[in-house]
Design an enzyme around this catalytic site. Sequence first.
Site, PDB file in Angstrom:
ATOM      1  N   SER A  40       4.226  -3.826  12.791  1.00 22.62           N
ATOM      2  CA  SER A  40       2.992  -4.446  13.283  1.00 22.62           C
ATOM      3  C   SER A  40       3.040  -4.477  14.802  1.00 22.62           C
ATOM      4  CB  SER A  40       2.846  -5.866  12.719  1.00 22.62           C
ATOM      5  OG  SER A  40       1.612  -6.429  13.107  1.00 22.62           O
ATOM      6  N   ASN A  43      -1.311  -0.908  18.862  1.00 19.20           N
ATOM      7  CA  ASN A  43      -1.571   0.491  19.223  1.00 19.20           C
ATOM      8  C   ASN A  43      -2.384   0.611  20.508  1.00 19.20           C
ATOM      9  OD1 ASN A  43      -1.245   0.511  16.144  1.00 19.20           O
ATOM     10  ND2 ASN A  43      -1.151   2.685  16.641  1.00 19.20           N
ATOM     11  N   CYS A  44      -3.423  -0.203  20.586  1.00 19.54           N
ATOM     12  CA  CYS A  44      -4.372  -0.066  21.687  1.00 19.54           C
ATOM     13  C   CYS A  44      -3.773  -0.474  23.027  1.00 19.54           C
ATOM     14  CB  CYS A  44      -5.624  -0.889  21.385  1.00 19.54           C
ATOM     15  SG  CYS A  44      -6.464  -0.393  19.860  1.00 19.54           S
ATOM     16  N   PRO A 277      -7.369   3.756 -10.603  1.00 19.96           N
ATOM     17  CA  PRO A 277      -7.679   2.320 -10.532  1.00 19.96           C
ATOM     18  C   PRO A 277      -6.513   1.438 -10.110  1.00 19.96           C
ATOM     19  CG  PRO A 277      -7.595   3.080 -12.823  1.00 19.96           C
ATOM     20  CD  PRO A 277      -7.566   4.296 -11.964  1.00 19.96           C
ATOM     21  N   TYR A 280      -5.126   1.675  -4.211  1.00 17.66           N
ATOM     22  CA  TYR A 280      -6.126   1.404  -3.187  1.00 17.66           C
ATOM     23  C   TYR A 280      -5.693   2.107  -1.894  1.00 17.66           C
ATOM     24  CZ  TYR A 280      -7.728  -2.350  -6.315  1.00 17.66           C
ATOM     25  OH  TYR A 280      -8.198  -3.061  -7.387  1.00 17.66           O
TER      26      TYR A 280
END
Length: 564
Positions: A40, A43-44, A277, A280
């Site tokens: 975590s 990035n920016c 299903p 995700y």
Amino acid sequence: MSKKIVIVGGVAGGSTAAARLRRLDETAEIVMFDKGEYISYANCGLPYYIGGTIEDRKKLLVQTPESMAARYNVDIRTLSEVTRIDRENKTISVHDLSSDQTYEETYDQLILSPGARPIVPPIPGIDEAKALFTLRTIPDTDRIKAYVDEQKPSEAVVIGGGFIGVEMAENLRDVGMNVTLIEMANQIMPPLDYEMAAIVHQQLRDKGVNLILNDGVKAFKNNGTKVLTQNGKVIGTNLIILSIGVRPENELAVNAGLSVGTRGGIQVDEYLQTSDPSIYAIGDAIEVKCYINKQTTMIPLAWPANRQGRLVADNMYGKYTPYNGTLGTSIAKVFDYTVSTTGNNEKTLKSLGINYEVVHVHPSSHAGYYPGASPIALKLIFDQETGKIFGAQAVGKNGVDKRIDVIATAIKGDLTVLDLPDLELAYAPPYSSAKDPVNMAGYVASNIVEGLIETVQWHEIDAIVENGRTLIDVRNSSEFKKGYINGAINIPVDDLRSHLHELPQNETIYVHCQVGLRGYIATRILRENGFIAVNLDGGYRTYDQVIRDKLDSISNKGVSKTNG
């Protein structure tokens, strides 16, 4: 019996999903894999660490594996690359990069958040280029930062004029390098339309960036110390940043037989569920629907990934909140300027055959009599019949972010341009004007929807004058002398009524001022006196910024740099 949820990939999407899942279910077994060692991070913020604005590297780390594991009771396995999905047996294959061992892990439900990776085309000489970097992760940043600090390169070439490329050009310039930015298209920052990008082009040139447009890289020579362009330029360099875009990390999905789109993005339904299903997908690796036009697209931004991370957890626990599409709201700092967009631009709408209208306004960031006011170039794109807002773009030194945010909120709230004048926004002289720039754009657009004015665009006016139509410049004479559109007749707006008898009654008269307001007043005077009058949207300022940009681009052709 508790269920086991496996997440592939951290950063914005995967980490957000893990945290939300734990808040919804204290008993679930949550395992998160990431092939890197950071799960975590911001990035920016990476370009600004390289440029020295962010001095402490630790501030880029939002959560460490240890802190996240302690707070959310998540089994976090870094340096662990998931290489295969066995959908039938609900297992994944994991390559432990530390021990070089491979093992199987079971799952009840799987979330794919693998992100995207930089595009690296097979340009001749690219494999031999020793100081060529891409920027996507913390390790990328560390490599670039170490090279800059140790080798102290004086010349840099940035290839690609997207947001990251432009931010890198600024940050390398800030640490004292001579920077050349090469872009194959006729403009940088694709979410902007050309006339808005022209303002940013000028800012880059003013800050000493050698901007090369309409030209691509043909080859790298001498181990990457020379860059050859398609148009024959030779640029010497000590450092190359390749920033021409990203592609989704879709190999896991493809190999598992999950549906992917034509652009390679993993296909999901409105609840972020794949064609399986039990699986995700979220973040930069997925196809999304454009919120405005409902077409599939790829928009690798932080807000969508974070939002999807929360929603996928909700949906897995029966809350069933749909992801309604991505608006693409974005912002970037370019030296002294802020550049921001939301929704669709003209290029997108044209490609889809959607009819639209445009207004440009150039209000001040706050009350002009209060020190520090500066102009904002604000563009609003909308449906002339219904007033539906398709998108907006803004460039300026101050106050750009809040104006785009207001318009993005208006779009999500299904407001039209007719509602924008009614927005009661915070006003005090240091912050805004009694008529906020958003209000002003709304007033101008409403005038078009209500039929009070007709406009013509910057790219149409030259042909109109060449065809013998009358163009009146209603600025004062001193403004006119500083620059004008060829063929224009200068009649200041305050003198216009006394010159009505000189104007042709049976043809359309075109009018312009500096930014559009006096032109609007002049067209109302003319129309109320029986003339057919059309105003140049955005005035001379919008027209001139394009003309100057084209001249600067032409003057740059043929320039070669061989130092480095």
